[in-house]
Design a protein around this motif. Structure first.
Motif, short mmCIF file in Angstrom:
data_model
loop_
_atom_site.label_atom_id
_atom_site.label_comp_id
_atom_site.label_asym_id
_atom_site.label_seq_id
_atom_site.Cartn_x
_atom_site.Cartn_y
_atom_site.Cartn_z
N TYR A 1 0.82 -1.19 0.00
CA TYR A 1 0.00 0.00 0.00
C TYR A 1 0.87 1.26 0.00
CZ TYR A 1 0.97 -0.43 4.98
OH TYR A 1 1.61 -0.56 6.19
N VAL A 2 0.28 2.35 -0.41
CA VAL A 2 0.98 3.62 -0.48
C VAL A 2 1.50 4.00 0.90
CG1 VAL A 2 0.72 6.10 -0.92
CG2 VAL A 2 -0.33 4.44 -2.46
N GLY A 3 2.73 4.42 0.95
CA GLY A 3 3.34 4.83 2.21
C GLY A 3 4.06 3.70 2.92
N GLN A 4 3.81 2.46 2.50
CA GLN A 4 4.48 1.32 3.12
C GLN A 4 5.95 1.36 2.70
OE1 GLN A 4 2.76 -2.41 2.01
NE2 GLN A 4 4.11 -3.60 3.30
N VAL A 5 6.85 1.13 3.65
CA VAL A 5 8.27 1.13 3.37
C VAL A 5 8.73 -0.31 3.21
CG1 VAL A 5 10.54 1.74 4.27
CG2 VAL A 5 8.61 3.27 4.67
N LEU A 6 9.43 -0.58 2.13
CA LEU A 6 9.93 -1.92 1.87
C LEU A 6 11.45 -1.92 1.89
CD1 LEU A 6 7.69 -2.87 -1.18
CD2 LEU A 6 7.35 -3.49 1.21
N ASN A 7 12.03 -2.93 2.53
CA ASN A 7 13.46 -3.15 2.47
C ASN A 7 13.73 -4.06 1.29
OD1 ASN A 7 14.22 -1.74 4.87
ND2 ASN A 7 13.30 -3.39 6.02
#
Length: 93
Positions: free
Chosen positions: A22-28
């Motif tokens: 989702y928008v705003g989710q931070v992924l490594n």
């Protein structure tokens, strides 16, 4: 592939159980060079307010709006799959 990695690898690195983000989710994202970049999805999701009716379940609603039960639960801070007739839910899809 921009980061030369796989969906499976990204899911494992971020403890994701579905392919939905989702928008705003931070992924490594660890690349083959072992560097990590932070990626956020660019598309804004559509948010709909939905009122639960008789016969609904989270899976029925998720299918109707082409989303996931997990995302509905996260968006609405639900800790169980129990929903009630008349309950209003925010649906991100």
């Amino acid at each position: 592939m921009r980061f030369n990695t796989t969906v499976t690898s990204i899911k494992e690195q971020n403890n994701l159980i579905s392919d939905s983000i989702y928008v705003g989710q931070v992924l490594n994202i660890s690349t083959t060079t072992t560097s990590t970049e932070i990626v956020t999805p660019l598309k804004d999701p559509e948010i709909t307010t939905y009122t639960v009716v008789s016969g609904d379940s989270l899976s029925v609603i998720a299918n109707r709006f082409n989303t996931t039960v997990t995302l509905i639960k996260e968006t609405n801070n639900l800790t169980s799959d129990t929903i009630y007739v008349g309950q209003t839910l925010k649906i991100t899809h």
